[in-house]
Design an enzyme around this catalytic site. Structure first.
Site, PDB file in Angstrom:
ATOM      1  N   GLU A   7      30.716  55.504 -14.157  1.00  0.00           N
ATOM      2  CA  GLU A   7      29.259  55.596 -14.000  1.00  0.00           C
ATOM      3  C   GLU A   7      28.746  54.473 -13.083  1.00  0.00           C
ATOM      4  O   GLU A   7      27.868  54.698 -12.245  1.00  0.00           O
ATOM      5  CB  GLU A   7      28.565  55.526 -15.375  1.00  0.00           C
ATOM      6  CG  GLU A   7      27.073  55.778 -15.285  1.00  0.00           C
ATOM      7  CD  GLU A   7      26.419  55.978 -16.650  1.00  0.00           C
ATOM      8  OE1 GLU A   7      27.079  55.709 -17.674  1.00  0.00           O
ATOM      9  OE2 GLU A   7      25.250  56.403 -16.669  1.00  0.00           O
ATOM     10  N   HIS A  25      24.424  56.705 -19.192  1.00  0.00           N
ATOM     11  CA  HIS A  25      25.174  57.416 -20.238  1.00  0.00           C
ATOM     12  C   HIS A  25      25.918  56.364 -21.068  1.00  0.00           C
ATOM     13  O   HIS A  25      25.939  56.450 -22.283  1.00  0.00           O
ATOM     14  CB  HIS A  25      26.129  58.427 -19.610  1.00  0.00           C
ATOM     15  CG  HIS A  25      26.784  59.315 -20.606  1.00  0.00           C
ATOM     16  ND1 HIS A  25      26.074  60.123 -21.469  1.00  0.00           N
ATOM     17  CD2 HIS A  25      28.092  59.526 -20.909  1.00  0.00           C
ATOM     18  CE1 HIS A  25      26.916  60.786 -22.248  1.00  0.00           C
ATOM     19  NE2 HIS A  25      28.140  60.441 -21.938  1.00  0.00           N
ATOM     20  N   HIS A  37      26.370  57.538 -30.223  1.00  0.00           N
ATOM     21  CA  HIS A  37      26.500  58.700 -29.342  1.00  0.00           C
ATOM     22  C   HIS A  37      26.402  59.962 -30.190  1.00  0.00           C
ATOM     23  O   HIS A  37      27.343  60.342 -30.873  1.00  0.00           O
ATOM     24  CB  HIS A  37      27.852  58.642 -28.622  1.00  0.00           C
ATOM     25  CG  HIS A  37      27.999  59.649 -27.532  1.00  0.00           C
ATOM     26  ND1 HIS A  37      27.233  60.786 -27.452  1.00  0.00           N
ATOM     27  CD2 HIS A  37      28.819  59.692 -26.451  1.00  0.00           C
ATOM     28  CE1 HIS A  37      27.585  61.487 -26.387  1.00  0.00           C
ATOM     29  NE2 HIS A  37      28.544  60.843 -25.750  1.00  0.00           N
ATOM     30  N   PHE A  55      31.901  65.214 -21.369  1.00  0.00           N
ATOM     31  CA  PHE A  55      33.289  65.664 -21.294  1.00  0.00           C
ATOM     32  C   PHE A  55      33.318  67.002 -20.555  1.00  0.00           C
ATOM     33  O   PHE A  55      32.434  67.842 -20.722  1.00  0.00           O
ATOM     34  CB  PHE A  55      33.840  65.878 -22.708  1.00  0.00           C
ATOM     35  CG  PHE A  55      34.615  64.714 -23.252  1.00  0.00           C
ATOM     36  CD1 PHE A  55      34.822  63.568 -22.518  1.00  0.00           C
ATOM     37  CD2 PHE A  55      35.157  64.778 -24.524  1.00  0.00           C
ATOM     38  CE1 PHE A  55      35.545  62.506 -23.036  1.00  0.00           C
ATOM     39  CE2 PHE A  55      35.885  63.723 -25.053  1.00  0.00           C
ATOM     40  CZ  PHE A  55      36.077  62.588 -24.300  1.00  0.00           C
ATOM     41  N   LYS A  59      22.910  53.569 -26.341  1.00  0.00           N
ATOM     42  CA  LYS A  59      23.933  53.991 -27.304  1.00  0.00           C
ATOM     43  C   LYS A  59      24.428  52.819 -28.146  1.00  0.00           C
ATOM     44  O   LYS A  59      24.964  53.013 -29.235  1.00  0.00           O
ATOM     45  CB  LYS A  59      25.117  54.642 -26.586  1.00  0.00           C
ATOM     46  CG  LYS A  59      24.849  56.074 -26.120  1.00  0.00           C
ATOM     47  CD  LYS A  59      26.110  56.728 -25.622  1.00  0.00           C
ATOM     48  CE  LYS A  59      25.857  58.155 -25.161  1.00  0.00           C
ATOM     49  NZ  LYS A  59      25.143  58.232 -23.882  1.00  0.00           N
ATOM     50  N   CYS A  71      28.147  66.388 -24.275  1.00  0.00           N
ATOM     51  CA  CYS A  71      27.310  65.192 -24.353  1.00  0.00           C
ATOM     52  C   CYS A  71      26.112  65.237 -23.403  1.00  0.00           C
ATOM     53  O   CYS A  71      25.300  64.315 -23.404  1.00  0.00           O
ATOM     54  CB  CYS A  71      28.151  63.962 -24.057  1.00  0.00           C
ATOM     55  SG  CYS A  71      29.698  63.968 -24.942  1.00  0.00           S
TER      56      CYS A  71
END
Lengths: 415, 90
Positions: A308, A297, A334, A400, A329, A165
């Site tokens: 985050e 993110h 995503h 990830f 997003k 990602c």
């Protein structure tokens, strides 16, 4: 070292097939997340998937953009890449002003030609059918860069980065460093992805991190991410060259930071994300006090958003709760390896237009995160604040596997 | 479907997933003690769904804390499936 600016933008996304459409959706809060109904591969009338929404690019007809030969040789992800790169290159008049060998292409793509791979594998495994001779070229993740180079005639360095990602943010940052150092005079940087296949959706369903409703980053009742697809491309060149040729400048790229959590393949850790943000600011020669917006993110999972937020608090201390934050997003979904490019594009538009994108779908901001999440409508930003030095925006990507990438962008003003 | 009891079958699945001896897995053991993290829970739940032909709701997985929670959860879902038409276990 060169100062690096952005002089061209292109995209094809679930909220717009070009930058002006994307911007209109961004400011209107028009989401591309929609129900996908019964998939063609569904078995006995069942998708077998707990969620029923994703963010797709609707109405994309590759034959309207590409020759039959290119359409045959490519997967949807590469087709997105070519179309978005053409838009960015055309806007910046890139090919008219640079020798082909002086331009780099650095892209993020994590999934490659996923649908081609699944279809051919299913034919082979269950029918022992012949595999299409272009399966290799359709599925290789680097095909996007290759086809852009062929399409535009670019002969400089071309590469693809695959960091899940964070792929496109790693690509943008790498391209920034290449142009800043003079390794390349200009670059097309971005990401592309078309991963919304039956196998991919089923795989994410098994991970139980996709929202059964819709992605609501930083909402107290958030229940997961929403998958998406698309491409976004940015043209980078030195400030001096852009000024000399009178190019329109959208924003300046000032810093890039990377880190790894070294912790867990799915669980993020705030120290790693904080380190990437700190490194981006250090690379920019900036202080945390100069940051006026964070494009998070913000996947909408319980784990990502909490971690985050904790990372933002570690970097910004007492100011963390006062910095406007949003995750786009909630609009474009995503798109894995491409998402960092879509979010960088949103951040560039924010810097250029002096207003900040907002989260949609949030019911109540999670009180635990203690951030200034932008809700309901765009908020003025970067201007008339009486704080001329506070004009930096961060775009975070936390992948990830704990691979983190952050770019720092700054509003460009004529001196 | 497992041939043994639900408890024995759950224990076997957990032991196989974590590569630990089955006799180290008892009802009382917590996931923390067995070093079962969130990803392990998803993996184990996936195998248990296959073994018992059940579907475990997301919210149930996040509430699992012990081996006994898994066993009891499977028994509950089996009972539910026995009294409800097929496909309504979720």
């Amino acid at each position: 070292m060169n100062r690096v600016v952005i002089t061209g933008l292109g995209c094809i996304t679930p909220i717009g097939a070009n930058v002006s459409e994307f911007a209109a959706s961004l400011w209107a809060g028009r989401t591309g997340i929609a129900e996908f109904g019964l998939l063609p591969e569904a078995v006995e009338g069942q998708n077998g998937i707990r969620f029923n929404r994703m963010a797709s690019v609707f109405g994309f007809d590759p034959d309207q953009h590409l020759s039959t030969g290119v359409v045959t040789a490519t997967n949807r992800t590469t087709q997105f890449a070519i179309v978005a790169a053409r838009q960015a290159a055309a806007q910046s008049c890139l090919m008219e002003h640079y020798a082909p060998e002086d331009i780099a292409i650095v892209l993020g793509c994590s999934c490659g030609g996923r649908s081609s791979e699944e279809i051919e594998t299913a034919k082979l495994y269950y029918r022992n059918a012949r595999v299409h001779p272009l399966t290799v070229t359709r599925t290789m993740a680097s095909a996007g860069g290759s086809h852009i180079s062929i399409d535009l005639g670019i002969t400089g360095p071309v590469m693809n980065l695959s960091t899940a990602c964070a792929s496109a943010t790693h690509a943008l940052g790498t391209a920034f460093h290449m142009v800043r150092s003079g390794m390349s005079e200009a670059a097309i940087a971005g990401g592309h992805e078309a991963p919304l296949t039956f196998g991919f959706l089923r795989a994410w369903d098994s991970m139980r991190v996709v929202s059964p409703t819709a992605c609501r980053p930083f909402s107290a009742d958030r229940d997961g991410m929403t998958l998406g697809e698309g491409a976004a491309m940015l043209v980078l060149e030195s400030l001096d060259a852009a000024l000399a040729r009178g190019a329109k400048i959208f924003a300046e790229v000032v810093g890039f930071g990377m880190s790894a959590d070294a912790h867990h393949i799915t669980q993020p850790q705030s120290d790693g994300a904080a380190l990437a943000m700190k490194k981006a600011l250090k690379d920019a020669g900036a202080t945390p006090d100069q940051v006026a917006y964070i494009n998070a993110h913000g996947t909408g999972t319980q784990a990502n958003d909490a971690v985050e937020a904790a990372a933002i608090h570690k970097v910004f201390g007492d100011r963390a709760a006062k910095i406007p934050v949003s995750s786009t997003k909630s609009l474009h979904g995503h798109s894995i390896g491409a998402t960092g490019a879509l979010e960088a594009l949103a951040t560039v538009l924010a810097l250029e237009e002096g207003r900040l994108p907002f989260n949609v779908g949030v019911t109540t901001i999670d009180p635990e995160i203690k951030l200034d999440v932008i809700l309901n409508e765009p908020r003025p930003g970067f201007q008339d604040s009486g704080e001329p030095d506070r004009e930096i925006a961060l775009s975070n990507s936390l992948a990830f596997g704990g691979l983190n990438a952050v770019v720092a962008l700054r509003r460009y003003r004529l001196a | 479907m497992c041939e043994e009891s639900v408890e024995q079958c759950c224990i076997a699945i957990i032991a196989k997933s974590k590569l630990i001896p089955a006799d180290s897995v008892t009802r009382e053991r917590t996931f923390e003690e067995l070093e079962i993290d969130s990803l392990d829970k998803i993996n184990i739940s996936f195998d248990i769904e296959d073994a018992f032909h059940i579907q475990i709701p997301d919210e149930s997985i996040s509430n699992l804390r012990t081996v006994g929670d898994i066993v009891d959860g499977v028994l509950r879902l089996q009972q539910h499936a026995a009294v409800e038409p097929a496909g309504s276990a979720l």
